[in-house]
Write an enzyme that holds these catalytic residues in place. Structure first.
Site, short mmCIF file in Angstrom:
data_model
loop_
_atom_site.label_atom_id
_atom_site.label_comp_id
_atom_site.label_asym_id
_atom_site.label_seq_id
_atom_site.Cartn_x
_atom_site.Cartn_y
_atom_site.Cartn_z
N HIS A 29 0.83 -1.21 0.00
CA HIS A 29 0.00 0.00 0.00
C HIS A 29 0.86 1.25 0.00
O HIS A 29 1.25 1.75 1.06
CB HIS A 29 -0.89 0.01 1.25
CG HIS A 29 -1.79 -1.19 1.33
ND1 HIS A 29 -1.34 -2.43 1.70
CD2 HIS A 29 -3.12 -1.32 1.10
CE1 HIS A 29 -2.36 -3.29 1.70
NE2 HIS A 29 -3.44 -2.64 1.33
N HIS A 69 -2.01 -1.03 7.15
CA HIS A 69 -1.70 -1.34 5.75
C HIS A 69 -0.64 -0.40 5.20
O HIS A 69 0.08 -0.75 4.28
CB HIS A 69 -2.96 -1.30 4.87
CG HIS A 69 -3.67 0.01 4.90
ND1 HIS A 69 -4.53 0.36 5.93
CD2 HIS A 69 -3.66 1.06 4.05
CE1 HIS A 69 -5.01 1.58 5.67
NE2 HIS A 69 -4.49 2.02 4.55
N GLY A 118 -3.31 -3.64 11.61
CA GLY A 118 -3.77 -4.17 10.32
C GLY A 118 -5.29 -4.26 10.37
O GLY A 118 -5.97 -3.69 9.53
N LEU A 120 -8.29 -2.75 11.11
CA LEU A 120 -8.43 -1.30 11.29
C LEU A 120 -9.15 -0.94 12.59
O LEU A 120 -10.07 -1.63 13.01
CB LEU A 120 -9.16 -0.70 10.09
CG LEU A 120 -8.39 -0.86 8.76
CD1 LEU A 120 -9.26 -0.40 7.59
CD2 LEU A 120 -7.08 -0.09 8.79
N ASN A 186 -7.87 11.63 3.80
CA ASN A 186 -7.61 11.71 2.35
C ASN A 186 -8.84 11.38 1.51
O ASN A 186 -8.76 11.31 0.29
CB ASN A 186 -6.44 10.80 1.97
CG ASN A 186 -6.72 9.33 2.26
OD1 ASN A 186 -7.87 8.90 2.37
ND2 ASN A 186 -5.66 8.54 2.37
N HIS A 260 -4.15 3.23 -3.34
CA HIS A 260 -4.35 2.71 -1.98
C HIS A 260 -3.56 1.43 -1.75
O HIS A 260 -2.77 1.35 -0.81
CB HIS A 260 -5.84 2.46 -1.69
CG HIS A 260 -6.04 1.56 -0.52
ND1 HIS A 260 -6.13 2.03 0.76
CD2 HIS A 260 -6.10 0.20 -0.43
CE1 HIS A 260 -6.25 1.00 1.60
NE2 HIS A 260 -6.24 -0.11 0.89
N SER A 382 -20.97 -8.69 38.81
CA SER A 382 -21.13 -10.04 38.28
C SER A 382 -19.79 -10.74 38.05
O SER A 382 -19.67 -11.94 38.21
CB SER A 382 -21.87 -10.02 36.95
OG SER A 382 -23.13 -9.43 37.09
N GLU A 409 -16.72 -3.89 25.31
CA GLU A 409 -15.82 -5.05 25.38
C GLU A 409 -14.66 -4.96 24.39
O GLU A 409 -13.52 -5.29 24.70
CB GLU A 409 -16.59 -6.35 25.12
CG GLU A 409 -17.51 -6.78 26.24
CD GLU A 409 -18.87 -6.09 26.20
OE1 GLU A 409 -19.11 -5.26 25.30
OE2 GLU A 409 -19.71 -6.38 27.08
N HIS A 459 -19.86 -16.36 33.84
CA HIS A 459 -21.14 -16.80 33.27
C HIS A 459 -20.85 -17.66 32.04
O HIS A 459 -21.21 -17.33 30.92
CB HIS A 459 -22.03 -15.59 32.95
CG HIS A 459 -22.39 -14.80 34.17
ND1 HIS A 459 -21.46 -14.20 34.98
CD2 HIS A 459 -23.59 -14.55 34.75
CE1 HIS A 459 -22.05 -13.60 35.99
NE2 HIS A 459 -23.34 -13.80 35.89
N ASP A 467 -31.09 -15.65 32.23
CA ASP A 467 -30.82 -14.69 31.14
C ASP A 467 -30.96 -15.35 29.77
O ASP A 467 -31.09 -14.65 28.76
CB ASP A 467 -29.44 -14.05 31.30
CG ASP A 467 -29.50 -12.83 32.22
OD1 ASP A 467 -30.62 -12.37 32.53
OD2 ASP A 467 -28.42 -12.36 32.63
N HIS A 471 -27.26 -15.17 26.39
CA HIS A 471 -26.20 -14.94 27.38
C HIS A 471 -25.45 -16.21 27.75
O HIS A 471 -24.59 -16.18 28.63
CB HIS A 471 -26.79 -14.31 28.64
CG HIS A 471 -27.08 -12.85 28.49
ND1 HIS A 471 -27.83 -12.34 27.46
CD2 HIS A 471 -26.71 -11.78 29.23
CE1 HIS A 471 -27.91 -11.04 27.57
NE2 HIS A 471 -27.24 -10.67 28.64
N ARG A 518 -21.18 -18.79 37.05
CA ARG A 518 -22.06 -17.94 37.85
C ARG A 518 -22.52 -18.72 39.08
O ARG A 518 -22.66 -18.17 40.16
CB ARG A 518 -23.28 -17.55 37.02
CG ARG A 518 -24.31 -16.79 37.82
CD ARG A 518 -25.60 -16.58 37.05
NE ARG A 518 -26.51 -15.81 37.89
CZ ARG A 518 -27.80 -16.04 37.99
NH1 ARG A 518 -28.37 -16.99 37.28
NH2 ARG A 518 -28.54 -15.31 38.78
#
Ligand SMILES: Cc1ncc(C[n+]2csc(CCOP(=O)(O)OP(=O)(O)O)c2C)c(N)n1
Length: 660
Positions: A29, A69, A118, A120, A186, A260, A382, A409, A459, A467, A471, A518
């Site tokens: 690239h 890249h 890499g 993204l 760009n 690119h 939890s 997360e 859990h 749940d 879950h 749990r």
């Protein structure tokens, strides 16, 4: 002072090395390195605090190329500034098997590559983690020892990825004012113009999450310099939107998606040479320009020496603590502390959920290891990840050791990678195991990089109960076990949980996950044993002479296996139990041990409240599996185990059927 002419030529050195390497590899690239060369040149030649001769200097500024890249940008910079392990030969081997100059920058291939990028967006979140680590360590050790910036360069792609938002929102909230993000604005991605798929007002977006924002012409060195200086003084993280032209300098292809990710071709390179007035041949840097770059690489030698002087003058205990932590070594008393804890619980083995057992183990660990940085993605009560030592980190107070990552997360896992890469801290997370789906890319990168991050994944099965199936992890153990270089632990009781924690912490170059329940579990290890039995990945928990049945189980199903074996033995059928807390460690044991543990009982049964995948290693394709064959359901956990046939009775029945 670097004149405009000299700046241009320094930037052009990056452009031509990038063009040449991509051309030689016939792959890569060139567009990003050519477009971002001016930004990078200003940063590396005037501001970045780094010393190629001391690449691991703990107080260096960190530079992350999130748009991985564009790897030739960083490879060129490392070579030009004088990193000894990035030679011109290495640049010529761009993208070749076994070279340091892989398609995307890989952590550990060469010094100066602070993280693997890499996928993204990851780099932005890594950089947020690095900035968190810097602020935390500055708080702990003082600004004499920790006082550096974290710079990151991203493209449109990084900003479109959702992970970027998790990361920038957290950075803005925490006021990580030593974080500076350059956007290579760009207007081009692979498919063409950004307008094909995005119309975000990025400045407004960053302002909304409390960043300082600055727009510059990304080809104007003085504007870039002024922006960096303003960023350094900001009380918030800074977003520098640098308007650039992708493939800058290529007369026919610049500004288009054609530059690119494809070589420019000999003709266009020749035309670029003429356009940029560059006489030097391929892979040659004019002597005066190389000299200017090498001088840039020496800019911070004084600062580094002064820092070393400050470290030397630091009081002995603090100095050795700082050094130990950056070396990634654990304090010597960890083993003794875990051992004392194991002795204590052996006196009265508790019936606890392993998430609670993890909290109890962490209470000991966090009291022994000041470098742990705990946290949770908004599931602290939890996950049981916050022990008595863990005061919360807040935007105005980094004296705590506990991160409230929010419901992020992916951002959490990637920032944890950044924290681990930064050095000085061992991050551990908290989350529901099911949501490893939301951060798997970052867990995978931790494994690829070989870094110590620990994920507390509570859990861990249908034991979640009410749940319900959204879950309840089913395929997650198998999916995580499939990631090379990741240790997945699924301890069966309090003792195993402590042992697995000890093992995870000792893994200097591997991430770990702890799958925790749990629901309460009866203890399976009833007497104290000095040896860490989990270290071998699987071990015989209940022995039987001339066993007719071997039952292999992990986590919550060990209890069922023990009960089933007792029933079978009561019926005169010799049955043994093997606890399997970690597939990966077991696979590393000598063949004789593995053979002995697997044994040769005619009936082999495995029990895990998850899919079968992977268990044939223990039971063969003709073994019986007691586990999940579908998604779970919502209901009390006890009912679910019964409903899905994961019971001691089911194990006994399977054994009897096989023996009949
Ligand atoms: C998570 C992820 N999705 C897709 C890709 C493939 N990919 C690599 S570069 C790129 C386009 C990125 O555009 P931009 O960030 O604007 O880079 P530029 O075109 O300026 O080089 C894509 C889709 C990737 N590397 N990571």
């Amino acid at each position: 002072m670097i004149s405009r002419k000299q700046h241009d030529r320094m930037a052009n050195a990056i452009r031509f090395l990038s063009m040449d390497a991509v051309e030689k590899a016939n792959s890569g690239h060139p567009g990003l390195p050519m477009g971002a060369a001016d930004v990078a040149t200003v940063l590396f030649s005037r501001y970045l605090k780094f010393d190629p001769k001391a690449p691991l200097w703990a107080d260096r500024d960190r530079f992350v190329l999130s748009a991985g890249h564009g790897s030739m940008l960083i490879y060129s910079l490392l070579h030009l500034t004088g990193y000894e392990d990035m030679t011109m030969e290495d640049l010529k081997l761009f993208r070749q098997l076994g070279s340091k100059t892989a398609g995307h920058p890989e952590y550990g291939h060469a010094s100066g590559i602070e993280t693997t990028t890499g996928p993204l967006g990851q780099g932005i979140a890594n950089a947020v983690g690095m900035a968190i680590a810097e602020r935390k360590l500055a708080e702990e050790f003082g600004s004499e020892l920790q006082n550096h910036y974290t710079y990151v360069l991203c493209g449109d792609g990084c900003l479109m990825e959702g992970i970027s938002h998790e990361a920038i929102a957290l950075a803005g909230h925490l006021k990580l004012n030593k974080l500076v993000l350059f956007w290579d604005d760009n207007n081009i991605t692979i498919d063409g113009a950004v307008s094909l798929s995005d119309s975000t007002d990025q400045i407004a977006r960053f302002q909304a999450v409390h960043w300082n924002t600055i727009r510059v012409d990304g080809h104007n060195p003085e504007e870039i310099a002024a922006a960096i200086e303003a960023a350094q003084k900001s009380d918030r993280p800074t977003f520098i939107a640098a308007k650039t032209v992708i493939g800058f300098g290529a007369p026919n292809k610049a500004g288009t998606h054609k530059v690119h990710g494809s070589p420019l071709g000999a003709e266009e390179i020749a035309a670029t040479r003429r356009a940029l007035d560059w006489e030097a041949e391929a892979f040659t840097v004019p002597a005066d320009i190389l000299e200017a770059w090498r001088a840039a690489g020496k800019r911070s030698v004084g600062a580094r020496r002064e820092w070393e002087g400050r470290l030397d003058a630091t009081e002995t205990a603090k100095k050795s603590e700082f050094t130990r932590r950056f070396a990634g070594e654990l304090p010597e008393n960890l083993d003794a502390a875990v051992d004392a804890y194991k002795k204590k619980i052996a006196d009265a083995p508790p019936t606890v959920a392993t998430r609670k057992a993890s909290e109890d183990a962490l209470e000991v660990i966090n009291g022994t290891l000041p470098e742990t940085l705990g946290g949770s993605a908004d599931l602290t009560p939890s996950n049981n990840t916050k022990t008595s030592q863990m005061k919360s980190i807040t935007p105005t107070d980094f004296s705590g050791r506990y991160m409230h990552w929010g419901i992020r997360e992916h951002g959490m896992a990637a920032a944890m990678n950044g924290i681990a890469l930064h050095g000085g801290l061992i991050p551990y997370s908290g989350g529901f195991m099911i949501f490893t789906d939301y951060c798997r890319p970052s867990i995978r990168l931790a494994a690829l990089m070989g870094i110590r991050v620990i994920h507390v994944l509570t859990h861990d099965s249908i034991g979640v109960g009410e749940d319900g199936p959204t879950h309840e992890p089913i395929e997650h153990m198998a999916a995580l076990r499939a990631i090379p270089n990741l240790l997945m632990f699924r301890p069966a009781d309090a003792v195993e949980t402590a042992e697995c924690w000890q093992l995870a912490l000792k893994e200097r170059h591997r991430p770990s996950g702890l799958a925790l329940t749990r629901q309460n579990l009866a203890p399976s290890r009833l007497k104290y044993e000095a040896e860490n039995l989990c270290a071998k990945g699987a071990y015989e928990l209940v022995a039987a002479d001339n066993a007719k049945v071997s039952i292999f189980a992990s986590g919550s199903e060990v209890e069922l296996a023990v009960k089933a074996a007792a029933d079978l033995n009561g019926k005169g059928i010799a049955a043994r139990v093997v606890s399997v807390p970690c597939f990966e460690l077991f696979a590393e044991q000598p063949e004789a041990y593995r053979k002995a543990v697997i044994g040769n009982a005619p009936v082999k049964i495995a029990a895990e409240a998850a899919v079968r995948q992977g268990w044939d290693y223990f039971i063969g394709s003709d073994g019986d599996f007691i586990g999940m064959h579908s998604f779970g359901a919502s209901g009390p956990a006890k009912d679910l185990f019964k409903h899905f046939g994961i019971t001691a009775e089911a194990i006994v029945a399977a054994a009897e059927k096989k023996l009949a």
